[in-house]
Design a protein around this motif. Structure first.
Motif, PDB file in Angstrom:
ATOM      1  N   GLU A  11       0.813  -1.357   0.018  1.00  0.00           N
ATOM      2  CA  GLU A  11       0.094  -0.019  -0.059  1.00  0.00           C
ATOM      3  C   GLU A  11       0.705   1.286  -0.046  1.00  0.00           C
ATOM      4  N   VAL A  14       2.028   1.581  -3.368  1.00  0.00           N
ATOM      5  CA  VAL A  14       1.287   2.106  -4.489  1.00  0.00           C
ATOM      6  C   VAL A  14       0.960   3.569  -4.075  1.00  0.00           C
ATOM      7  N   LEU A  15       0.843   4.144  -2.929  1.00  0.00           N
ATOM      8  CA  LEU A  15       0.836   5.441  -2.625  1.00  0.00           C
ATOM      9  C   LEU A  15       1.985   6.173  -3.164  1.00  0.00           C
ATOM     10  N   ARG A  16       3.062   5.923  -3.100  1.00  0.00           N
ATOM     11  CA  ARG A  16       4.248   6.474  -3.704  1.00  0.00           C
ATOM     12  C   ARG A  16       4.136   6.323  -5.377  1.00  0.00           C
ATOM     13  N   TYR A  17       3.810   5.222  -6.021  1.00  0.00           N
ATOM     14  CA  TYR A  17       3.667   5.211  -7.292  1.00  0.00           C
ATOM     15  C   TYR A  17       2.371   6.155  -7.581  1.00  0.00           C
ATOM     16  N   LYS A  18       1.243   6.292  -7.066  1.00  0.00           N
ATOM     17  CA  LYS A  18       0.319   7.065  -7.413  1.00  0.00           C
ATOM     18  C   LYS A  18       0.720   8.739  -7.498  1.00  0.00           C
ATOM     19  N   GLN A  19       1.729   8.951  -6.502  1.00  0.00           N
ATOM     20  CA  GLN A  19       2.253  10.235  -6.384  1.00  0.00           C
ATOM     21  C   GLN A  19       3.214  10.600  -7.508  1.00  0.00           C
ATOM     22  N   GLY A  20       3.683   9.694  -8.265  1.00  0.00           N
ATOM     23  CA  GLY A  20       4.415   9.825  -9.145  1.00  0.00           C
ATOM     24  C   GLY A  20       6.113   9.506  -8.943  1.00  0.00           C
ATOM     25  N   HIS A  22       8.026   7.165  -8.560  1.00  0.00           N
ATOM     26  CA  HIS A  22       8.440   5.686  -8.800  1.00  0.00           C
ATOM     27  C   HIS A  22       9.654   5.021  -8.053  1.00  0.00           C
ATOM     28  N   LEU A  45       3.035  -4.312  -9.347  1.00  0.00           N
ATOM     29  CA  LEU A  45       3.256  -2.945  -9.267  1.00  0.00           C
ATOM     30  C   LEU A  45       4.672  -2.537  -9.725  1.00  0.00           C
ATOM     31  N   ARG A  48       4.527  -2.795 -13.502  1.00  0.00           N
ATOM     32  CA  ARG A  48       3.673  -1.567 -14.088  1.00  0.00           C
ATOM     33  C   ARG A  48       4.876  -0.284 -14.236  1.00  0.00           C
TER      34      ARG A  48
END
Length: 85
Positions: A11, A14-20, A22, A45, A48
């Motif tokens: 999770e 995922v949060l870091r990913y959604k914040q861009g 990477h 993830l 992706r």
């Protein structure tokens, strides 16, 4: 910190990913894999992230690992989005 300890590693990644963020998402996944290398969600993830950052060979490898760990994700019921107040 305490907030971080409460979050499940996928999770937080995922949060870091959604914040861009990477690179930070990858770092979270690396920490998670050190403890739980067979987490299919993390491998999906990471695939992706690799795909979106132009690392197609690594993306394919991670996708294969995820599929081996969870070969039939479509067989699971889809999660419904949380109801909005």
């Amino acid at each position: 910190d305490a907030y971080r300890a409460r979050l499940d590693k996928p999770e937080l990644a995922v949060l870091r990913y959604k914040q861009g963020r990477h690179a930070e998402a990858e770092a979270e996944l690396a920490r998670m894999f050190a403890l739980e290398p067979r987490d299919h969600r993390g491998h999906r993830l990471l695939a992706r992230i690799y795909r979106e950052t132009g690392r197609s060979e690594q993306a394919q490898r991670e996708a294969r690992i995820a599929a081996e760990l969870d070969p039939e994700p479509a067989a699971r019921p889809a999660r419904r989005p949380a109801a909005r107040p």
